[in-house]
Design a protein around this motif. Structure first.
Motif, mmCIF file in Angstrom:
data_model
loop_
_atom_site.group_PDB
_atom_site.id
_atom_site.type_symbol
_atom_site.label_atom_id
_atom_site.label_comp_id
_atom_site.label_asym_id
_atom_site.label_seq_id
_atom_site.Cartn_x
_atom_site.Cartn_y
_atom_site.Cartn_z
ATOM 1 N N LEU A 155 -0.411 11.035 5.701
ATOM 2 C CA LEU A 155 0.070 11.172 4.287
ATOM 3 C C LEU A 155 1.542 11.348 4.049
ATOM 4 C CD1 LEU A 155 -1.542 9.840 0.792
ATOM 5 C CD2 LEU A 155 -1.852 12.384 1.063
ATOM 6 N N TRP A 171 -5.951 -3.202 5.768
ATOM 7 C CA TRP A 171 -6.242 -1.909 4.254
ATOM 8 C C TRP A 171 -6.972 -0.594 4.302
ATOM 9 C CZ3 TRP A 171 -3.414 -4.556 0.466
ATOM 10 C CH2 TRP A 171 -3.171 -4.386 -0.772
ATOM 11 N N ARG A 196 -5.751 1.851 6.417
ATOM 12 C CA ARG A 196 -4.477 2.045 5.722
ATOM 13 C C ARG A 196 -5.383 3.473 4.763
ATOM 14 N NH1 ARG A 196 -1.526 5.139 5.796
ATOM 15 N NH2 ARG A 196 -1.183 5.137 3.265
ATOM 16 N N GLU A 201 -3.103 5.732 -7.779
ATOM 17 C CA GLU A 201 -2.779 5.168 -7.047
ATOM 18 C C GLU A 201 -3.678 6.003 -5.304
ATOM 19 O OE1 GLU A 201 -3.381 1.478 -5.121
ATOM 20 O OE2 GLU A 201 -2.933 1.295 -7.157
ATOM 21 N N LEU A 202 -3.047 6.952 -5.683
ATOM 22 C CA LEU A 202 -3.311 7.497 -4.595
ATOM 23 C C LEU A 202 -4.508 8.071 -4.178
ATOM 24 C CD1 LEU A 202 -2.143 9.896 -1.735
ATOM 25 C CD2 LEU A 202 -0.884 10.360 -3.385
ATOM 26 N N ARG A 229 0.253 -1.556 -0.091
ATOM 27 C CA ARG A 229 0.009 -0.105 0.160
ATOM 28 C C ARG A 229 0.663 1.365 -0.390
ATOM 29 N NH1 ARG A 229 -3.091 2.295 -1.871
ATOM 30 N NH2 ARG A 229 -3.392 3.303 0.138
ATOM 31 N N GLU A 230 1.883 1.052 0.660
ATOM 32 C CA GLU A 230 2.993 2.032 0.831
ATOM 33 C C GLU A 230 3.223 2.483 -0.271
ATOM 34 O OE1 GLU A 230 4.339 3.351 4.657
ATOM 35 O OE2 GLU A 230 2.113 3.154 5.457
ATOM 36 N N ARG A 243 1.675 25.892 3.331
ATOM 37 C CA ARG A 243 0.345 26.514 2.960
ATOM 38 C C ARG A 243 -0.289 27.149 4.601
ATOM 39 N NH1 ARG A 243 -3.122 29.394 -0.328
ATOM 40 N NH2 ARG A 243 -1.276 28.565 -2.665
ATOM 41 N N ILE A 261 -7.092 18.166 0.579
ATOM 42 C CA ILE A 261 -6.340 16.781 -0.039
ATOM 43 C C ILE A 261 -6.297 16.094 -0.858
ATOM 44 C CG2 ILE A 261 -5.174 14.602 0.471
ATOM 45 C CD1 ILE A 261 -5.412 15.122 3.233
ATOM 46 N N SER A 283 3.980 8.219 5.665
ATOM 47 C CA SER A 283 3.580 7.209 5.250
ATOM 48 C C SER A 283 3.977 7.678 3.207
ATOM 49 C CB SER A 283 2.635 6.722 4.542
ATOM 50 O OG SER A 283 1.824 7.553 3.382
ATOM 51 N N GLU A 312 -10.446 18.179 5.423
ATOM 52 C CA GLU A 312 -9.124 18.446 5.507
ATOM 53 C C GLU A 312 -9.100 17.154 4.255
ATOM 54 O OE1 GLU A 312 -6.752 15.681 9.097
ATOM 55 O OE2 GLU A 312 -4.893 16.665 7.942
ATOM 56 N N LEU A 370 -2.871 18.508 -8.921
ATOM 57 C CA LEU A 370 -1.976 18.524 -9.553
ATOM 58 C C LEU A 370 -1.557 17.795 -10.544
ATOM 59 C CD1 LEU A 370 1.417 18.018 -9.805
ATOM 60 C CD2 LEU A 370 1.413 15.576 -7.992
ATOM 61 N N ILE A 424 4.898 14.386 -6.154
ATOM 62 C CA ILE A 424 3.115 14.207 -4.814
ATOM 63 C C ILE A 424 3.690 14.696 -4.115
ATOM 64 C CG2 ILE A 424 2.481 12.307 -3.955
ATOM 65 C CD1 ILE A 424 2.190 10.892 -6.044
ATOM 66 N N LEU A 448 0.395 7.898 -8.413
ATOM 67 C CA LEU A 448 -0.427 9.028 -8.369
ATOM 68 C C LEU A 448 -2.276 9.142 -8.194
ATOM 69 C CD1 LEU A 448 -1.640 12.327 -7.971
ATOM 70 C CD2 LEU A 448 -0.656 12.729 -10.589
ATOM 71 N N HIS A 451 3.537 18.396 -3.476
ATOM 72 C CA HIS A 451 2.456 18.898 -3.230
ATOM 73 C C HIS A 451 1.526 18.326 -1.922
ATOM 74 C CE1 HIS A 451 2.676 20.038 -7.216
ATOM 75 N NE2 HIS A 451 1.218 21.110 -7.153
ATOM 76 N N ILE A 452 2.018 17.633 -1.324
ATOM 77 C CA ILE A 452 1.728 17.560 -0.196
ATOM 78 C C ILE A 452 2.584 18.256 0.762
ATOM 79 C CG2 ILE A 452 2.126 15.930 1.902
ATOM 80 C CD1 ILE A 452 1.727 13.536 -0.204
ATOM 81 N N LEU A 483 0.520 22.007 0.713
ATOM 82 C CA LEU A 483 -0.397 22.212 0.997
ATOM 83 C C LEU A 483 -0.234 22.138 2.903
ATOM 84 C CD1 LEU A 483 -3.328 22.373 1.724
ATOM 85 C CD2 LEU A 483 -3.633 19.707 1.802
ATOM 86 N N ASP A 529 -12.714 17.081 9.706
ATOM 87 C CA ASP A 529 -12.305 15.117 9.116
ATOM 88 C C ASP A 529 -12.513 15.690 7.565
ATOM 89 O OD1 ASP A 529 -11.048 12.952 8.273
ATOM 90 O OD2 ASP A 529 -12.939 12.355 7.916
ATOM 91 N N ALA A 551 -0.450 20.289 10.345
ATOM 92 C CA ALA A 551 -1.037 19.494 9.527
ATOM 93 C C ALA A 551 -2.245 18.385 10.358
ATOM 94 C CB ALA A 551 -0.107 18.485 8.626
ATOM 95 N N GLY A 552 -3.185 18.071 9.917
ATOM 96 C CA GLY A 552 -4.310 17.464 10.337
ATOM 97 C C GLY A 552 -3.879 16.320 10.813
ATOM 98 N N PRO A 553 -4.344 15.135 11.351
ATOM 99 C CA PRO A 553 -3.835 13.584 11.251
ATOM 100 C C PRO A 553 -3.742 13.251 9.897
ATOM 101 C CG PRO A 553 -6.656 14.155 12.204
ATOM 102 C CD PRO A 553 -5.731 15.345 11.225
ATOM 103 N N ARG A 554 -5.167 13.461 8.914
ATOM 104 C CA ARG A 554 -4.731 12.819 7.664
ATOM 105 C C ARG A 554 -3.872 13.100 7.170
ATOM 106 N NH1 ARG A 554 -10.324 10.848 6.775
ATOM 107 N NH2 ARG A 554 -10.592 9.515 5.455
ATOM 108 N N LEU A 555 -3.265 14.397 6.858
ATOM 109 C CA LEU A 555 -2.088 14.908 5.882
ATOM 110 C C LEU A 555 -1.416 14.516 6.308
ATOM 111 C CD1 LEU A 555 -1.681 16.660 3.615
ATOM 112 C CD2 LEU A 555 -1.376 18.958 5.296
ATOM 113 N N LEU A 556 -0.735 14.496 7.544
ATOM 114 C CA LEU A 556 0.256 13.735 8.451
ATOM 115 C C LEU A 556 0.586 12.722 7.930
ATOM 116 C CD1 LEU A 556 1.874 16.191 10.191
ATOM 117 C CD2 LEU A 556 1.138 14.409 12.127
ATOM 118 N N HIS A 565 -5.895 18.782 -3.341
ATOM 119 C CA HIS A 565 -4.168 19.258 -4.420
ATOM 120 C C HIS A 565 -4.166 17.907 -4.821
ATOM 121 C CE1 HIS A 565 -4.349 22.794 -1.659
ATOM 122 N NE2 HIS A 565 -2.894 22.271 -1.541
#
Lengths: 246, 246
Positions: A173, B68, B71, B172-173, A71-72, A112, B102, A176, B98, B109, A102, B170, A105-106, A109, B95, A166-171, B105
């Motif tokens: 991301l 999965w 993640r 996949e993301l 996945r990563e 920003r 994401i 990983s 955020e 891209l 990528i 990208l 861009h992450i 954000l 959430d 960054a919030g939890p989701r962005l962090l 963004h």
DNA sequence: TCTCTTTTTATTGTATACAAACGTGAATCC
DNA sequence: GGATTCACGTTTGTATACAATAAAAAGAGA
């Protein structure tokens, strides 16, 4: 009342750290480390049982860890459907370019958001970033440069920006995605080091933008840093050649 | 290319095409569907054995699927370390904000890349996008609006832009991130539909930017679309209230 | 009745056993 | 001699059994 004073946790090799709980995480980190450090070279066929033996665990946690790694983006599932075989993801110039873009861009954000923080918080961050970047600056001028140290400083610089806002989701991301850049770093570190000075200057611009509270500039600055990083990396790959992308 | 999206598989029975091979993927999609459609409401405690029974599989694939899903942010591992319990990830305003940011963004891209494509490819895409957006426009004016249809069209619109130019990483993301917006969509669909017209207009601006080959405008356009989407969503959440974020 | 301890239970983490599938090689048949 | 088939080995996918542990419940002592 046979109170088992010491639960003799037999075999399993790893007796000290934390074999209790989830060993899948341990396996995950171990395998990732192997991949990042190049002990498992790109393109290698992965066989669960072998890895499990080698690490001293059973197939179950290894399997879980592999899915995680997939996945990563560290490993790829080659054969689709019934008989999917896993290989270590190759390192190619195109992939590097996309990956860096990528991440840019992450982090863009994140930068920003950070630039819009309250001044107090921002100042604290700025001090830390300046400190880190000065460390990089010193290393850039030094004669004997330690790649590990440089990598740590650079990574901290970027992580610090993210963690500030960054919030939890962005962090998540970011956490990983960034380690995957490490693979390219390590592989071509020696050649990249020469252009460290440029990166330091780019960092300075980022610091300036955040400090002045300019979200657009901060985002652009970080994106540029990664873009140029990809550029530098590409040049190196061109001269050294892609390693292990067979 | 038709997007299969929802294959309403309710029976894990025997006659379905591929119980062979990887049933983990099936389980993954089934559980995700349950979460997205709200059959597993946010905050619910997940117990592997129950799910396995309910789906007719053993714990192993269910377990894999759950990792999965974790993640990808559908479920959260609450207890850390030894006894991690999983819960369905809650839906909160923060959430959503955020997440939308994401996605904005990521797609930004993609849109940037798409706007730099060769004119021939771009034109073909433009036709498709226009077609999709006109479909949305029609639905916006219609009296009886089918949320599913609207969602499919909107999602196709965005996916099409990504598939036109994004690299594997990208893509996949994007594929792993976008479905999470669906949860919010479905939950608040009824209220969002009213503002469909605005979204159509935003789409038009995106199409224009891509068509004219303006990367900056394309990126900004998509980001704006998602930003405003989050804005609209927030308003709805404020009036209806957060559902299942206990 | 309250609290502290002990037992039970519910649930996850891990190991292992088993079956299916694909590739491979050898043996046989034309 | 070449091709086809059959059997076997390797490796993954799945099921199940087992161990460990945290939470809950029950019981005993004050």
């Amino acid at each position: 009342m046979a109170t088992p004073l010491v639960t003799t946790r037999t075999s399993k090799g790893k007796q000290d750290p934390a074999p209790r709980g989830n060993s899948m995480n341990l396996v995950f980190h171990e395998i990732r480390e192997m991949i990042v450090r190049g002990k498992l070279s790109p393109g290698t066929w992965i066989i669960e049982a072998d890895l499990a033996d080698r690490l001293g665990y059973s197939r179950t946690p290894v399997r879980g860890a592999l899915h995680w790694l997939q996945r990563e983006g560290y490993v790829m599932a080659s054969g689709n459907g019934t008989k999917s075989r896993m290989t270590v993801a190759p390192l190619t110039k195109e992939d590097a370019q996309e990956l860096y873009s990528i991440i840019g861009h992450i982090e863009g954000l994140g930068a920003r958001l950070t630039a819009q923080l309250a001044p107090a918080k921002r100042n604290k961050l700025i001090r830390r970033l300046t400190e880190l970047n000065e460390g990089l600056f010193d290393l850039a001028k030094a004669r004997r440069r330690d790649p590990n140290r440089i990598f740590d400083l650079d990574m901290s610089f970027h992580s610090e920006i993210m963690e500030a806002s960054a919030g939890p989701r962005l962090l998540e991301l970011h956490k990983s995605t960034q380690p995957q850049a490490e693979r390219y770093w390590r592989l071509y570190a020696s050649a990249i080091l020469d252009e460290l000075g440029t990166s330091v200057e780019e960092h300075n611009e980022i610091i300036r933008a955040i400090s002045n509270g300019e979200p657009d500039a901060a985002e652009k600055g970080i994106q540029l840093n990664w873009e140029n990083g990809a550029e530098r990396l590409s040049r190196v790959i061109d001269t050294i050649g892609e390693r292990g992308s067979w």
